[in-house]
Design an enzyme around this catalytic site. Sequence first.
Site, short mmCIF file in Angstrom:
data_model
loop_
_atom_site.label_atom_id
_atom_site.label_comp_id
_atom_site.label_asym_id
_atom_site.label_seq_id
_atom_site.Cartn_x
_atom_site.Cartn_y
_atom_site.Cartn_z
N ARG A 31 -36.76 -0.52 -19.60
CA ARG A 31 -37.26 -0.72 -18.25
C ARG A 31 -36.82 0.43 -17.31
O ARG A 31 -37.62 1.25 -16.89
CB ARG A 31 -36.77 -2.08 -17.70
CG ARG A 31 -37.47 -2.53 -16.43
CD ARG A 31 -36.97 -1.92 -15.15
NE ARG A 31 -35.55 -2.17 -14.89
CZ ARG A 31 -34.88 -1.64 -13.89
NH1 ARG A 31 -35.48 -0.80 -13.05
NH2 ARG A 31 -33.60 -1.90 -13.72
N HIS A 57 -23.62 -1.03 -13.02
CA HIS A 57 -24.80 -0.25 -13.43
C HIS A 57 -24.53 1.18 -12.96
O HIS A 57 -24.69 1.49 -11.78
CB HIS A 57 -26.04 -0.84 -12.78
CG HIS A 57 -27.32 -0.14 -13.14
ND1 HIS A 57 -28.22 -0.66 -14.04
CD2 HIS A 57 -27.84 1.04 -12.73
CE1 HIS A 57 -29.25 0.17 -14.16
NE2 HIS A 57 -29.04 1.22 -13.38
N HIS A 59 -24.58 5.43 -13.10
CA HIS A 59 -25.37 6.63 -13.42
C HIS A 59 -24.43 7.80 -13.63
O HIS A 59 -23.38 7.89 -12.99
CB HIS A 59 -26.36 6.93 -12.29
CG HIS A 59 -27.59 6.07 -12.34
ND1 HIS A 59 -28.79 6.45 -11.82
CD2 HIS A 59 -27.80 4.85 -12.88
CE1 HIS A 59 -29.69 5.50 -12.02
NE2 HIS A 59 -29.13 4.52 -12.65
N CYS A 79 -32.54 10.71 -12.57
CA CYS A 79 -32.34 10.23 -11.21
C CYS A 79 -33.48 10.75 -10.36
O CYS A 79 -33.68 11.95 -10.25
CB CYS A 79 -31.01 10.73 -10.67
SG CYS A 79 -30.73 10.24 -8.97
N ASN A 86 -29.19 7.26 -15.82
CA ASN A 86 -28.47 6.15 -16.42
C ASN A 86 -27.41 6.59 -17.42
O ASN A 86 -27.63 7.49 -18.23
CB ASN A 86 -29.46 5.23 -17.15
CG ASN A 86 -30.36 4.48 -16.19
OD1 ASN A 86 -29.88 3.80 -15.29
ND2 ASN A 86 -31.66 4.61 -16.38
MG MG Z 1 -30.46 2.92 -13.34
#
Ligand code: MG
Length: 311
Positions: A18, A218, A220, A251, A260
């Site tokens: 996703r 989450h 990055h 990004c 990510n």
């Molecule tokens: Mg992300």
Amino acid sequence: MSHGSLPARVRIVEVGPRDGLQNQTTVLPTATKLAWIERLAGAGLREIEVTSFVRPDRIPPLADAAEVAAGLTPRDGVTWSALVPNARGLEGALAAGIRDISLFTAASETFCRKNINASIAESVERFRVLLEAAPRDAEGRRDLRVRAYLSTCFGCPYEGAIPAEAVVEVCRQLLALEIDELAISDTIGVATPADIHRVIDAVEALPGLDLGSQVALHLHDTRGTALANVCAGLERGISIFDAAAGGLGGCPYAPGASGNLATEDLVYLLDGLGVESGVDLESLIDAGLWFEQELGSRLPGRVIGAARAGR
Ligand code: MG
């Protein structure tokens, strides 16, 4: 043996299909996505966010959300989740048999408005209305597991630094809606371990919140701090980490920069620390190298890069 007081075991939420694909310009065939998801599950990933039920013209790489969901083979102990931006998206996800959904808001007012065309307060109100349509079990309990992404918890491309109090306030409102899991997100990859500690210091005091089972990080890797931030999270008892296979998903605010945290990099770190994730790193690397061929471009993850170079 895990070191010191690190959690013995963590959950990895794989967001590549996703969050990774939505930032790609390449539109992959549904069959390729399904084969990739199969390989990721085969490597031991137990929670995979497989798509987003957005309007098909909005994010072309995810236009086949219903087909992807319909094509998944049920696996014991594996959960397929999907991002749901609105009531129509929830309808689509439910029709496709998805019972784990993710919602999206932000800790930065400007980012929220630019991204979903709503204030933070409006986004939370939308969630409340949306969740009224959630299926219920015989006892009237919501038969739907709900995670909420709080983007820009550490920094915003428009507002700069975000105070921890802003994160806490959104968390408070989401907990009032009985959201199961809060994904505290470093959307532009600016956090350092000091920021992780600062935000967790503020969030862990929230009444009714169980940090170890309800808060995901989450992260990055835009500035190379993601794994250091994972360590900080582990030290604080965080046991849910998001990652994208191969580090897929640039990004959007820094073209060419990695986005990510790569799942292989995360698993390599956890293996070294003796923290169990249930993922087999070799199988995961094989899946990544296979996927690179399908994608026709190199994945940014470090461990994948080392494997490709035969080191
Ligand atoms: Mg992300």
